[in-house]
Design a protein around this motif. Structure first.
Motif, mmCIF file in Angstrom:
data_model
loop_
_atom_site.group_PDB
_atom_site.id
_atom_site.type_symbol
_atom_site.label_atom_id
_atom_site.label_comp_id
_atom_site.label_asym_id
_atom_site.label_seq_id
_atom_site.Cartn_x
_atom_site.Cartn_y
_atom_site.Cartn_z
ATOM 1 N N TRP A 195 41.477 -12.361 14.705
ATOM 2 C CA TRP A 195 41.516 -12.143 15.973
ATOM 3 C C TRP A 195 40.155 -12.585 16.624
ATOM 4 O O TRP A 195 39.858 -13.198 17.491
ATOM 5 C CB TRP A 195 41.840 -10.783 16.356
ATOM 6 C CG TRP A 195 41.323 -10.282 17.874
ATOM 7 C CD1 TRP A 195 40.803 -9.200 18.232
ATOM 8 C CD2 TRP A 195 42.022 -11.207 19.014
ATOM 9 N NE1 TRP A 195 40.664 -9.250 19.601
ATOM 10 C CE2 TRP A 195 41.627 -10.331 20.298
ATOM 11 C CE3 TRP A 195 42.745 -12.054 19.196
ATOM 12 C CZ2 TRP A 195 41.778 -10.647 21.564
ATOM 13 C CZ3 TRP A 195 43.201 -12.493 20.288
ATOM 14 C CH2 TRP A 195 42.536 -11.540 21.720
ATOM 15 N N ILE A 247 38.873 -15.162 19.217
ATOM 16 C CA ILE A 247 37.803 -15.226 20.253
ATOM 17 C C ILE A 247 36.548 -16.123 20.386
ATOM 18 O O ILE A 247 36.077 -16.647 21.283
ATOM 19 C CB ILE A 247 37.304 -13.442 20.089
ATOM 20 C CG1 ILE A 247 38.183 -12.417 20.858
ATOM 21 C CG2 ILE A 247 35.950 -13.211 21.014
ATOM 22 C CD1 ILE A 247 37.977 -11.126 20.460
ATOM 23 N N TYR A 264 35.706 -13.664 30.987
ATOM 24 C CA TYR A 264 36.025 -13.688 29.618
ATOM 25 C C TYR A 264 35.036 -12.804 28.712
ATOM 26 O O TYR A 264 35.242 -12.315 27.736
ATOM 27 C CB TYR A 264 36.088 -15.157 29.051
ATOM 28 C CG TYR A 264 36.471 -15.222 27.858
ATOM 29 C CD1 TYR A 264 37.780 -14.836 27.408
ATOM 30 C CD2 TYR A 264 35.758 -15.639 26.766
ATOM 31 C CE1 TYR A 264 38.225 -14.860 26.097
ATOM 32 C CE2 TYR A 264 35.808 -15.573 25.408
ATOM 33 C CZ TYR A 264 37.354 -15.535 24.835
ATOM 34 O OH TYR A 264 37.622 -15.364 23.812
ATOM 35 N N HIS A 289 47.526 -5.889 21.963
ATOM 36 C CA HIS A 289 46.227 -5.667 22.418
ATOM 37 C C HIS A 289 45.657 -6.814 23.194
ATOM 38 O O HIS A 289 45.173 -6.612 24.409
ATOM 39 C CB HIS A 289 45.423 -5.465 21.145
ATOM 40 C CG HIS A 289 43.688 -5.485 21.295
ATOM 41 N ND1 HIS A 289 43.217 -4.417 21.956
ATOM 42 C CD2 HIS A 289 42.748 -6.415 21.237
ATOM 43 C CE1 HIS A 289 41.852 -4.777 21.859
ATOM 44 N NE2 HIS A 289 41.777 -5.829 21.548
ATOM 45 N N ALA A 290 45.437 -7.955 22.868
ATOM 46 C CA ALA A 290 45.241 -9.247 23.405
ATOM 47 C C ALA A 290 46.009 -9.502 24.839
ATOM 48 O O ALA A 290 45.405 -9.777 25.911
ATOM 49 C CB ALA A 290 45.491 -10.317 22.626
ATOM 50 N N MET A 349 47.779 -6.761 17.272
ATOM 51 C CA MET A 349 46.763 -7.217 17.891
ATOM 52 C C MET A 349 47.303 -8.168 19.031
ATOM 53 O O MET A 349 46.481 -8.220 20.072
ATOM 54 C CB MET A 349 46.112 -8.046 16.832
ATOM 55 C CG MET A 349 44.575 -8.328 17.225
ATOM 56 S SD MET A 349 43.476 -7.141 17.763
ATOM 57 C CE MET A 349 43.451 -6.281 15.909
ATOM 58 N N THR A 350 48.318 -8.659 18.830
ATOM 59 C CA THR A 350 49.037 -9.443 20.037
ATOM 60 C C THR A 350 49.197 -8.617 21.347
ATOM 61 O O THR A 350 48.774 -9.052 22.436
ATOM 62 C CB THR A 350 50.113 -10.152 19.986
ATOM 63 O OG1 THR A 350 49.860 -10.899 18.570
ATOM 64 C CG2 THR A 350 50.675 -11.049 20.909
ATOM 65 N N ILE A 352 44.268 -9.528 28.499
ATOM 66 C CA ILE A 352 44.453 -10.739 29.337
ATOM 67 C C ILE A 352 44.862 -10.265 30.853
ATOM 68 O O ILE A 352 44.511 -10.666 31.866
ATOM 69 C CB ILE A 352 45.358 -11.754 28.842
ATOM 70 C CG1 ILE A 352 44.737 -12.214 27.674
ATOM 71 C CG2 ILE A 352 45.773 -12.826 29.741
ATOM 72 C CD1 ILE A 352 45.402 -13.196 26.606
ATOM 73 N N GLY A 398 41.159 -2.344 26.099
ATOM 74 C CA GLY A 398 41.353 -2.599 24.499
ATOM 75 C C GLY A 398 41.535 -1.463 23.854
ATOM 76 O O GLY A 398 42.494 -1.732 22.796
ATOM 77 N N ALA A 423 36.242 -10.384 25.786
ATOM 78 C CA ALA A 423 35.813 -10.492 24.444
ATOM 79 C C ALA A 423 35.224 -9.510 23.703
ATOM 80 O O ALA A 423 35.405 -8.761 22.828
ATOM 81 C CB ALA A 423 34.983 -11.872 24.228
ATOM 82 N N SER A 452 37.056 -6.117 23.801
ATOM 83 C CA SER A 452 38.000 -6.049 22.352
ATOM 84 C C SER A 452 37.077 -6.080 21.125
ATOM 85 O O SER A 452 37.617 -5.060 20.417
ATOM 86 C CB SER A 452 38.558 -7.287 22.424
ATOM 87 O OG SER A 452 39.532 -7.562 21.315
#
Length: 436
Positions: free
Chosen positions: A197, A201, A376, A361-362, A358-359, A366, A120, A380, A383
């Motif tokens: 974000w 989550i 998950y 980062h996501a 942020m995308t 993933i 993250g 979560a 992050s």
């Protein structure tokens, strides 16, 4: 411009937030008709977050507002509800949720928790410069500016906030000298993008079983921890007496008072020590040590862990973690109140940078979760320990199970520690991207 909401009295606003939470729990408890289908898609915690945001968006309530008198005097106002929830109820919740913790089982969660946390962090570090390059290709003016007005300088404060917290954000503002007259725009992006974000989550938590299946995740260590705490809770379960409830309150808020007392001494002490460091860069890396919030959360958590090794842990049987969950939901509502959904359209350029950032980062989270088959939960919380810090990481962790709130706090403390130095690395890359 006068933007006074309909309700400004904190007692009334708090009542509205509690009514919103009551609505969520009443509808979530209905077992037939529309609501079971609705909550199968949208988790209750998300609704507890969004309903206050709707109240703010419609102008019923507001976290901040401006009044203009007949003589033209402008006065800024703000609610105290988030401050109270984050400074009093959050540490109290952490104490009550940590009383029954099995620390050995927490450490048995293994290396994947740390890997996802640092993934993250890396996502924020590389996400900033990539976002600048992508937005510059479409609209160069958005990432322009020179001197103190350079956008990359302002974005450095976002890096500090999204890796560490408020203290790290302030340190980055000092290090890179962004024009403070424009700083409000960056705070605005921070609030909007981080809250969007967090909402995503929370929705994911409701679909965690399906996500874990796709990730092929091994959730055995998490289930083992939950099972240990649940078994202990069942073993000591009893109908709480008034004495039990009052002692639970004494443990929670007595600890909060000690945490605040300690923070009031530790923060100035370390501020003086850090101020004596000659190197400006090194000095700013340790700025978080002068944060009262950091010490308050840390001391409360340490005391709670110590209490978990005493007979105080038996108060879990009287519902200690349930009282903690009440405090967490009030905090969630006060965070949701800070979100005005119309703000998204106020500065689309900077918002676009934040969303792309942020995308990335996501996506990185993933990919790594898929690669190492991490649950998950780790994605979560890893992050939020970065982006949300100690205020929201325990919220997300406790949504999986109250006993997991401590995991969120421990990872968030890592965020404070690495926040400034990682944000400096991110800013160096953002400056190179902006001038390329």
């Amino acid at each position: 411009m006068d933007n006074t909401p309909i309700f400004t009295d904190d007692t009334i606003v708090f009542g509205l937030l509690m009514l919103a939470l009551g609505f969520v729990f009443i509808t979530e408890s209905i077992k037939t008709g529309f609501w079971p289908k609705f909550y199968k898609i949208v988790p209750g915690l998300f609704m507890a977050y969004m309903l206050p945001a709707v109240l703010t968006t419609t102008g019923l309530i507001s976290p901040e507002w401006t009044t203009v008198s007949e003589t033209g005097v402008v006065t800024e106002h703000s609610t105290s509800l988030y401050y109270v929830a984050s400074r009093y109820l959050l540490p109290a919740a952490l104490v009550l949720m940590t009383l029954s913790i099995d620390l050995k089982a927490v450490f048995n969660l293994g290396w994947k928790a740390l890997v996802m946390f640092f993934t993250g962090t890396l996502g924020i570090v590389i996400g900033g410069p990539i976002a600048i390059l992508l937005i510059a290709a479409v609209h160069p003016e958005t990432v322009g500016g020179v001197g103190p007005d350079a956008v990359w300088r302002g974005l450095s404060t976002l890096a500090g906030s999204w890796i560490g917290g408020g203290a790290n954000q302030t340190a980055m503002l000092e290090i890179y000298g962004y024009n403070q007259a424009k700083y409000g725009g960056m705070v605005f992006v921070d609030i909007v993008v981080a809250n969007i974000w967090m909402a995503i989550i929370l929705i994911g938590i409701g679909k965690r079983n399906r996500i874990n299946k796709w990730l092929k995740a091994d959730t055995s260590s998490i289930e083992e921890l939950k099972e240990k705490v649940s078994s202990f809770s069942e073993k000591v379960k009893r109908n709480p007496s008034l004495t039990d409830i009052m002692i639970i309150g004494a443990i929670a808020f007595g600890t909060v008072s000690v945490a605040h007392f300690s923070a009031n001494y530790l923060a100035p002490l370390f501020e003086g020590i850090v101020a004596g460091i000659e190197s400006p860069t090194t000095r700013n890396i340790f700025t978080f040590l002068s944060s009262k919030f950091f010490w308050m959360i840390s001391v409360a958590t340490i005391i709670a862990i110590l209490l978990s090794n005493t007979k105080a842990k038996n108060y879990e049987g009287a519902g200690a973690s349930k009282f903690g969950s009440v405090f967490i939901y009030i905090l969630v509502a006060s965070i949701g109140m800070k979100m005005d959904l119309t703000m998204i359209f106020d500065n689309l350029g900077l918002i676009a940078i934040g969303v792309v950032w942020m995308t990335i980062h996501a996506i990185l989270l993933i990919l790594v979760a898929k690669l190492i088959k991490a649950p998950y939960f780790f994605l979560a919380v890893g992050s939020q320990a970065n982006v949300g810090g100690a205020a929201s990481a325990p919220i997300v962790a406790s949504a999986f199970h109250p006993s997991l709130a401590t995991v969120g706090v421990l990872l968030a403390v890592f965020g404070y520690a690495v926040g400034t130095i990682a944000a400096i690395g991110c800013t160096i890359l953002m400056e190179l991207a902006a001038v390329s």
